[in-house]
Design a protein around this motif. Structure first.
Motif, PDB file in Angstrom:
ATOM      1  N   HIS A   1       0.847  -1.193   0.000  1.00 37.71           N
ATOM      2  CA  HIS A   1       0.000   0.000   0.000  1.00 37.71           C
ATOM      3  C   HIS A   1       0.888   1.250   0.000  1.00 37.71           C
ATOM      4  CE1 HIS A   1      -2.673  -3.136   1.626  1.00 37.71           C
ATOM      5  NE2 HIS A   1      -3.641  -2.466   1.027  1.00 37.71           N
TER       6      HIS A   1
ATOM      7  N   ALA B   1      -0.094   4.663   1.603  1.00 40.86           N
ATOM      8  CA  ALA B   1      -0.261   4.851   3.052  1.00 40.86           C
ATOM      9  C   ALA B   1       0.915   5.657   3.601  1.00 40.86           C
ATOM     10  CB  ALA B   1      -0.385   3.507   3.751  1.00 40.86           C
TER      11      ALA B   1
ATOM     12  N   ALA C   1     -10.943   9.793  -0.057  1.00 37.80           N
ATOM     13  CA  ALA C   1     -10.445   8.794   0.889  1.00 37.80           C
ATOM     14  C   ALA C   1      -8.958   8.973   1.129  1.00 37.80           C
ATOM     15  CB  ALA C   1     -10.726   7.386   0.369  1.00 37.80           C
TER      16      ALA C   1
ATOM     17  N   THR D   1      -5.658   6.729   2.920  1.00 34.71           N
ATOM     18  CA  THR D   1      -5.228   5.443   3.450  1.00 34.71           C
ATOM     19  C   THR D   1      -4.217   5.665   4.573  1.00 34.71           C
ATOM     20  OG1 THR D   1      -5.552   4.378   1.306  1.00 34.71           O
ATOM     21  CG2 THR D   1      -4.177   3.218   2.903  1.00 34.71           C
TER      22      THR D   1
ATOM     23  N   LYS E   1      -6.043   1.329   7.010  1.00 33.32           N
ATOM     24  CA  LYS E   1      -7.439   1.705   7.165  1.00 33.32           C
ATOM     25  C   LYS E   1      -7.730   2.839   6.190  1.00 33.32           C
ATOM     26  CE  LYS E   1      -7.658  -1.246  10.446  1.00 33.32           C
ATOM     27  NZ  LYS E   1      -8.281  -2.565  10.185  1.00 33.32           N
ATOM     28  N   VAL E   2      -8.817   2.690   5.437  1.00 32.04           N
ATOM     29  CA  VAL E   2      -9.208   3.694   4.462  1.00 32.04           C
ATOM     30  C   VAL E   2     -10.284   4.575   5.086  1.00 32.04           C
ATOM     31  CG1 VAL E   2     -10.182   4.112   2.173  1.00 32.04           C
ATOM     32  CG2 VAL E   2      -8.635   2.168   2.544  1.00 32.04           C
TER      33      VAL E   2
ATOM     34  N   ASP F   1     -13.236   2.226   6.834  1.00 32.36           N
ATOM     35  CA  ASP F   1     -13.308   0.790   6.583  1.00 32.36           C
ATOM     36  C   ASP F   1     -12.385   0.123   7.592  1.00 32.36           C
ATOM     37  OD1 ASP F   1     -13.162  -1.830   5.759  1.00 32.36           O
ATOM     38  OD2 ASP F   1     -12.669  -1.378   3.672  1.00 32.36           O
TER      39      ASP F   1
END
Length: 307
Positions: free
Chosen positions: A75, A78, A119, A121, A129-130, A141
């Motif tokens: 990711h 992030a 959104a 991240t 976590k988004v 989420d």
């Protein structure tokens, strides 16, 4: 002696924020140069000798922490890692209210930008976590939920017994992981909820390996109104004590009550805690597992400098 714990942090700016009364001290440390010890965390979170909070959140770039660098492999978006500590200085995997406040803090510090509907991240010790900015707060989420003792949950619907002050006998409970551990107890009515003594940690047998947060929950009557389930909750958080709210705990409580309610239980829930109300929604994740979304407000209420 207490001043020694904070001497290396003198001059560091901080903010104070909360999500439905679950409150945090927040500091920005993008390059990860500040070592905030468990003793310093406990002192800063002390409501008499420090600033006072349920936990401390450090905003650090993911690349500066081993856990963050691991998440960046899959990711790369992030950029920021939520380094969260409980009020006693112990490390915690995740905090649902905290991650909303964390994003509000990033925006306040101009470390990130996020328009309504967009959104962001965030890296945590419970994975990424988004977080989506909504019209009245943030929706997160929280990822998939799972039973901590699945064989017992499937066989009996409960997996442990919980003893707490104010309850004459031990109560059956169900343990749920939201990236951190929770044990949920259903109570019969609001008076029983109000009379439960949470000054001391409830006794859980068997307890999850690394301890657990314990939620005491009363389903509304009727449980479902306009397609939404309604429950009231109090919580004793591991390493903290009773708090005004717990985001992951609200998710775990909705998981347990929905499971006990059986087929036809709704996917949307309102969880009423002493500090306000949060929303919980179940939905299918892209990984094929059922995910939980937590929504609610987040506020930054004060700024200061450590002396």
């Amino acid at each position: 002696m207490t001043e020694d714990f904070l001497s290396d942090l003198a001059g560091l700016r901080f903010s104070k924020g909360h999500g439905t009364g679950n409150d945090f001290v927040l500091v920005a440390d993008p390059a990860g140069v500040h070592e905030i010890t468990p003793e310093a965390t406990a002192l800063l979170c002390d409501r008499h000798l420090g600033i006072g909070a349920d936990g401390l959140i450090r905003a650090v770039r993911s690349q500066e922490l081993p856990e963050g660098r691991h998440l960046l492999l899959t990711h790369p978006e992030a950029e920021w890692f939520m380094d969260y500590r409980n009020a006693d200085g112990s490390v915690s995997e995740m905090c649902g209210n905290g991650v909303r406040v964390f994003v509000a803090f990033l925006l306040r510090e101009r470390l990130a930008s996020l328009e309504e509907g967009q959104a962001l991240t965030i890296g945590t010790r419970a994975g990424v976590k988004v977080v989506v900015r909504t019209g009245n707060g943030y929706a997160v989420d929280m990822g998939p939920w799972e039973f901590i003792f699945p064989e017992h949950a499937a066989a009996k619907g409960t997996d442990s017994l919980v003893e707490a002050g104010g309850l004459e006998v031990a109560r059956p409970a169900l343990s749920v992981s939201m990236g951190n551990p929770h044990t949920v107890v259903a109570l019969a009515h609001d008076a029983e909820l109000a009379g439960t003594d949470l000054h001391h940690a409830p006794a859980v047998d068997p307890a999850p390996a690394h301890g657990t947060n314990v939620e005491f929950v009363v389903p509304a009557e009727p449980l479902v109104q306009d397609g939404t389930g309604n429950i009231s909750m109090r919580v004793h958080e591991r390493g903290v004590g009773e708090t005004q709210s717990c985001g992951t705990g609200a998710c775990a409580a909705a998981v347990a009550i929905r499971y006990w309610a059986g087929e036809g239980a709704p996917d949307s829930w309102s969880v009423h805690v002493p500090g306000g109300t949060v929303g919980v929604r179940f939905f299918p994740g892209v990984d094929g597992r059922e995910h939980v979304e937590l929504s609610g407000p987040a506020r930054i209420v004060a700024d200061g400098v450590l002396a």
